[in-house]
Design a protein around this motif. Structure first.
Motif, PDB file in Angstrom:
ATOM      1  N   ALA A  39       0.814  -1.216   0.000  1.00 54.28           N
ATOM      2  CA  ALA A  39       0.000   0.000   0.000  1.00 54.28           C
ATOM      3  C   ALA A  39       0.848   1.267   0.000  1.00 54.28           C
ATOM      4  CB  ALA A  39      -0.939   0.003   1.209  1.00 54.28           C
ATOM      5  N   GLY A  40       2.124   1.150   0.432  1.00 56.06           N
ATOM      6  CA  GLY A  40       3.007   2.317   0.455  1.00 56.06           C
ATOM      7  C   GLY A  40       3.410   2.766   1.846  1.00 56.06           C
ATOM      8  N   LYS A  41       3.055   1.986   2.866  1.00 53.90           N
ATOM      9  CA  LYS A  41       3.350   2.386   4.247  1.00 53.90           C
ATOM     10  C   LYS A  41       4.848   2.459   4.520  1.00 53.90           C
ATOM     11  CE  LYS A  41       1.386  -1.173   6.134  1.00 53.90           C
ATOM     12  NZ  LYS A  41       1.224  -1.997   4.898  1.00 53.90           N
ATOM     13  N   SER A  42       5.554   1.371   4.214  1.00 54.76           N
ATOM     14  CA  SER A  42       6.980   1.318   4.494  1.00 54.76           C
ATOM     15  C   SER A  42       7.755   2.306   3.636  1.00 54.76           C
ATOM     16  CB  SER A  42       7.515  -0.100   4.280  1.00 54.76           C
ATOM     17  OG  SER A  42       6.963  -0.993   5.237  1.00 54.76           O
ATOM     18  N   THR A  43       7.316   2.504   2.400  1.00 50.89           N
ATOM     19  CA  THR A  43       7.968   3.513   1.546  1.00 50.89           C
ATOM     20  C   THR A  43       7.879   4.881   2.186  1.00 50.89           C
ATOM     21  OG1 THR A  43       7.477   2.276  -0.474  1.00 50.89           O
ATOM     22  CG2 THR A  43       7.915   4.624  -0.716  1.00 50.89           C
ATOM     23  N   LEU A  44       6.705   5.214   2.721  1.00 52.47           N
ATOM     24  CA  LEU A  44       6.513   6.511   3.371  1.00 52.47           C
ATOM     25  C   LEU A  44       7.449   6.672   4.556  1.00 52.47           C
ATOM     26  CD1 LEU A  44       4.778   9.109   3.446  1.00 52.47           C
ATOM     27  CD2 LEU A  44       3.271   7.908   5.054  1.00 52.47           C
ATOM     28  N   MET A  45       7.588   5.617   5.357  1.00 47.92           N
ATOM     29  CA  MET A  45       8.457   5.707   6.524  1.00 47.92           C
ATOM     30  C   MET A  45       9.937   5.717   6.134  1.00 47.92           C
ATOM     31  SD  MET A  45       6.595   6.190   9.144  1.00 47.92           S
ATOM     32  CE  MET A  45       5.559   7.172   8.032  1.00 47.92           C
ATOM     33  N   ASN A  46      10.272   5.074   5.022  1.00 45.08           N
ATOM     34  CA  ASN A  46      11.652   5.145   4.535  1.00 45.08           C
ATOM     35  C   ASN A  46      12.003   6.539   4.032  1.00 45.08           C
ATOM     36  OD1 ASN A  46      12.425   2.501   5.134  1.00 45.08           O
ATOM     37  ND2 ASN A  46      11.631   1.693   3.203  1.00 45.08           N
ATOM     38  N   VAL A  47      11.003   7.256   3.522  1.00 46.33           N
ATOM     39  CA  VAL A  47      11.199   8.669   3.180  1.00 46.33           C
ATOM     40  C   VAL A  47      11.448   9.466   4.451  1.00 46.33           C
ATOM     41  CG1 VAL A  47      10.058  10.752   2.299  1.00 46.33           C
ATOM     42  CG2 VAL A  47       9.888   8.606   1.024  1.00 46.33           C
ATOM     43  N   LEU A  48      10.629   9.225   5.472  1.00 45.50           N
ATOM     44  CA  LEU A  48      10.800   9.929   6.739  1.00 45.50           C
ATOM     45  C   LEU A  48      12.175   9.673   7.343  1.00 45.50           C
ATOM     46  CD1 LEU A  48       9.819  11.453   9.286  1.00 45.50           C
ATOM     47  CD2 LEU A  48       8.782   9.304  10.061  1.00 45.50           C
ATOM     48  N   TYR A  49      12.675   8.447   7.215  1.00 47.96           N
ATOM     49  CA  TYR A  49      13.929   8.062   7.850  1.00 47.96           C
ATOM     50  C   TYR A  49      15.152   8.405   6.995  1.00 47.96           C
ATOM     51  CZ  TYR A  49      16.673   5.210  11.125  1.00 47.96           C
ATOM     52  OH  TYR A  49      17.565   4.780  12.076  1.00 47.96           O
ATOM     53  N   GLY A  50      14.927   9.001   5.841  1.00 50.27           N
ATOM     54  CA  GLY A  50      16.050   9.419   5.012  1.00 50.27           C
ATOM     55  C   GLY A  50      16.592   8.351   4.092  1.00 50.27           C
ATOM     56  N   LEU A  51      15.967   7.159   4.086  1.00 53.76           N
ATOM     57  CA  LEU A  51      16.433   6.098   3.190  1.00 53.76           C
ATOM     58  C   LEU A  51      16.037   6.386   1.741  1.00 53.76           C
ATOM     59  CD1 LEU A  51      15.580   3.060   5.471  1.00 53.76           C
ATOM     60  CD2 LEU A  51      17.877   3.736   4.749  1.00 53.76           C
ATOM     61  N   TYR A  52      14.906   7.066   1.540  1.00 50.41           N
ATOM     62  CA  TYR A  52      14.478   7.527   0.229  1.00 50.41           C
ATOM     63  C   TYR A  52      14.326   9.044   0.266  1.00 50.41           C
ATOM     64  CZ  TYR A  52      12.926   2.676  -0.747  1.00 50.41           C
ATOM     65  OH  TYR A  52      12.855   1.319  -0.934  1.00 50.41           O
ATOM     66  N   GLN A  53      14.468   9.665  -0.888  1.00 49.62           N
ATOM     67  CA  GLN A  53      14.215  11.099  -1.015  1.00 49.62           C
ATOM     68  C   GLN A  53      12.866  11.281  -1.690  1.00 49.62           C
ATOM     69  OE1 GLN A  53      16.588  13.218   0.374  1.00 49.62           O
ATOM     70  NE2 GLN A  53      17.415  11.217   0.972  1.00 49.62           N
ATOM     71  N   ALA A  54      12.010  12.099  -1.093  1.00 52.94           N
ATOM     72  CA  ALA A  54      10.684  12.346  -1.675  1.00 52.94           C
ATOM     73  C   ALA A  54      10.820  13.135  -2.972  1.00 52.94           C
ATOM     74  CB  ALA A  54       9.814  13.109  -0.687  1.00 52.94           C
ATOM     75  N   ASP A  55       9.940  12.832  -3.929  1.00 53.23           N
ATOM     76  CA  ASP A  55       9.900  13.608  -5.166  1.00 53.23           C
ATOM     77  C   ASP A  55       9.147  14.923  -4.968  1.00 53.23           C
ATOM     78  OD1 ASP A  55      11.227  11.684  -6.962  1.00 53.23           O
ATOM     79  OD2 ASP A  55       9.488  10.425  -6.523  1.00 53.23           O
ATOM     80  N   ASP A  56       8.180  14.906  -4.063  1.00 54.75           N
ATOM     81  CA  ASP A  56       7.429  16.119  -3.709  1.00 54.75           C
ATOM     82  C   ASP A  56       7.078  16.029  -2.229  1.00 54.75           C
ATOM     83  OD1 ASP A  56       6.999  17.510  -6.332  1.00 54.75           O
ATOM     84  OD2 ASP A  56       5.983  15.621  -6.802  1.00 54.75           O
ATOM     85  N   GLY A  57       6.766  17.200  -1.639  1.00 55.36           N
ATOM     86  CA  GLY A  57       6.314  17.235  -0.255  1.00 55.36           C
ATOM     87  C   GLY A  57       7.423  17.573   0.724  1.00 55.36           C
ATOM     88  N   VAL A  58       7.020  17.827   1.975  1.00 51.43           N
ATOM     89  CA  VAL A  58       7.979  18.219   3.016  1.00 51.43           C
ATOM     90  C   VAL A  58       7.714  17.453   4.307  1.00 51.43           C
ATOM     91  CG1 VAL A  58       8.396  20.535   2.117  1.00 51.43           C
ATOM     92  CG2 VAL A  58       6.515  20.151   3.739  1.00 51.43           C
ATOM     93  N   ILE A  59       8.781  17.337   5.114  1.00 52.05           N
ATOM     94  CA  ILE A  59       8.717  16.755   6.460  1.00 52.05           C
ATOM     95  C   ILE A  59       8.950  17.869   7.454  1.00 52.05           C
ATOM     96  CG2 ILE A  59       9.798  15.122   8.057  1.00 52.05           C
ATOM     97  CD1 ILE A  59      10.786  13.572   5.550  1.00 52.05           C
TER      98      ILE A  59
END
Length: 506
Positions: A39-59
């Protein structure tokens, strides 16, 4: 610390894993992120943790915009993550694992292990963890290893804690203990994000619930919402969560296993002198924490293990010592625990995967040639019968969702004349709607008078499907008990506690 995600979008090529997701987690709140696998849950948290860089949006943390280039930045900002698969070095001690990445030194550049030990003791005392800083991690039970992960995060002064599917490898008792720990952390003012797809856990511990489906937030829910309501939000339609089955009607068909042992490639006994029987018309569910010999046992029944001792007879025919081909020809259907590794060829079409274990002769192959017309008719029939959601039978299976891939495996294995059906983790990585369908097919196979063996680490699945439950621990059978045995008893058995004659763990 207040956490806010605004419009987070993450793409992988043409796939949009996170689509403008908004999420707010208040200090002292357990916020559950609920959704099916994929569903995208872990991807979202990997963005939060810096493992992925978001294409759009802010933390934002306490209203301040963050720009994490890696996990180090996230940790320094006060974010800690407890991963589903622990990030620990097995041969290091607890203290050595805790100090990894932010090693304290004394004069002369010598590692200050005593400071790390003191930090472990202090956090353990504060939360009642009872963790020895000098214990070697590989010698610790799984539940204690998870506490080490939590200590690691807290030792770095994390004020936002992310738990990513944390109960996947825990016994029910260890899961209950984790819930207590999460509530303790909440009382200190920590912001907690709890990622799961298990409805029971969500309703037990969450203050608020955000549901994600196909990369998008589809709504928020209260912990007072029913399982049916939550499942409907996750899948997008009403879902039948209860497995309906009649009392078993036993037949003369049987699988009889006697004194079976399996030795792995390094000479360890991973299945140790196991004996049991399964009659036609019943489901024997094998329960246990992952890694206690269940995988090797099912592989031994299919001829996939090399060093096997003892006996396994199916309707009087010996399976041990036979080739996989011979065993399949005896009528054994097998759903492996890892469909991508062992159950499917990703680049092959749905139709081609449906004939995989019958490509050695009629009716699919004649004189070395695939009978395309027969395969097409067969594939279309199973495509419809098993409700595979795809453009058509020529679609490569690697492009399907996990649930639809699993339906292809089931369609292939259940379309033969079966004498035994073995399903290992049949609903792993599958959405709630597909779980409903798979469970119905397993019960229908049992009702056709076929012996069924189901291996699952999900206790809800075990208790829903089983007529009898066999619990394994460290390669041995702890006990075989009725399907209605209470969860707390099963949980103790999964930790190695033997049941008494009344079925209670002693």
């Amino acid at each position: 610390m207040k956490l806010e995600l605004r419009g987070i979008t993450k793409r992988f090529g043409s796939l949009v894993a996170n689509d403008h997701i908004d999420l707010v987690v208040e200090p002292g709140e357990i916020h559950c992120l609920l959704g099916e696998n994929g569903a995208g849950k872990s991807t979202l948290m990997n963005v939060l943790y810096g493992l992925y860089q978001a294409d759009d949006g802010v933390i934002l943390l306490d209203e301040k915009v963050q720009n994490f280039q890696g996990p180090g930045d996230a940790m320094r900002a006060g974010i800690g993550m407890v991963h589903q698969h622990f990030m620990l070095v097995p041969v290091f001690t607890v203290a050595e694992n805790v100090m990894l990445g932010h090693e304290a030194t004394k004069l002369g550049g010598i590692l200050d292990l005593e400071a790390a030990r003191a930090r472990v003791r202090e956090i353990s005392a504060r939360f009642g963890f009872d963790v020895d800083p000098d214990a070697v991690v590989e010698d610790l039970p799984v539940g204690v290893q998870q506490r080490v992960e939590i200590i690691k995060a807290l030792s770095r002064d994390a004020r936002v804690l992310v738990f990513d599917e944390p109960t996947a490898v825990l016994t029910p008792q260890e899961t209950d203990e984790l819930m207590v720990i999460m509530r303790q952390l909440k009382e200190t003012g920590a912001s907690i994000v709890f990622i799961t797809h298990k409805l029971r856990e969500v309703r037990e511990v969450a203050d608020r619930i955000t549901v994600i489906r196909l990369g998008k937030v589809v709504g928020e829910a209260s912990p007072t919402a029913s399982n049916a309501e939550l499942a409907s939000m996750m899948v997008g339609r009403a879902v039948e969560l209860t497995v309906h089955k009649n009392a078993p009607q036993l037949t003369d068909r049987s699988l009889v296993v006697e004194g079976l042992s399996v030795i792995d490639v390094i000479g360890q006994i991973v299945v140790n002198d196991v004996s049991f029987a399964v009659r036609g018309g019943e489901v024997l569910a094998i329960a246990g924490v992952q890694g206690n010999g269940q995988t090797e046992l099912t592989e031994a029944l299919l001829g996939l293990q090399v060093q096997v001792r003892g006996s396994a007879t199916l309707n009087g025919e010996q399976l041990v010592g036979r080739s996989v081909r011979r065993i399949l020809d005896e009528g054994v259907g097998f759903v492996p625990e890892d469909r991508n590794e062992d159950g499917l060829v990703g680049a092959f079409t749905i139709a081609e995967n449906l004939m995989l274990d019958r490509a050695n002769g009629a009716p699919f192959v004649k004189a070395g040639n695939v009978q395309r017309r027969y395969l097409e008719e067969f594939a279309k029939e199973k495509f419809a019968e098993f409700d595979v959601r795809a453009p058509g039978i020529d679609t490569p299976v690697q492009s399907l969702s996990g649930g639809n891939q699993q339906k292809v495996v089931l369609a292939r294995e259940l379309s033969r004349d079966l004498a035994l059906f073995v399903a290992a983790q049949p609903t792993r990585g599958v959405d709630v709607g597909s779980i409903e369908f798979i469970h119905k097919r397993i019960v229908a196979t049992r009702d056709a008078g076929i012996p069924v063996v189901v291996v699952s680490t999900e206790l809800d699945e075990v208790t829903a499907l089983a007529d009898r439950i066999m619990v394994m621990y460290r390669g041995r059978i702890v006990g075989i008990v009725p399907g209605d045995t209470p969860r707390d008893v099963l949980g103790l058995m999964m930790a190695g506690v033997t049941p008494d004659s009344e079925g209670a763990a002693a």
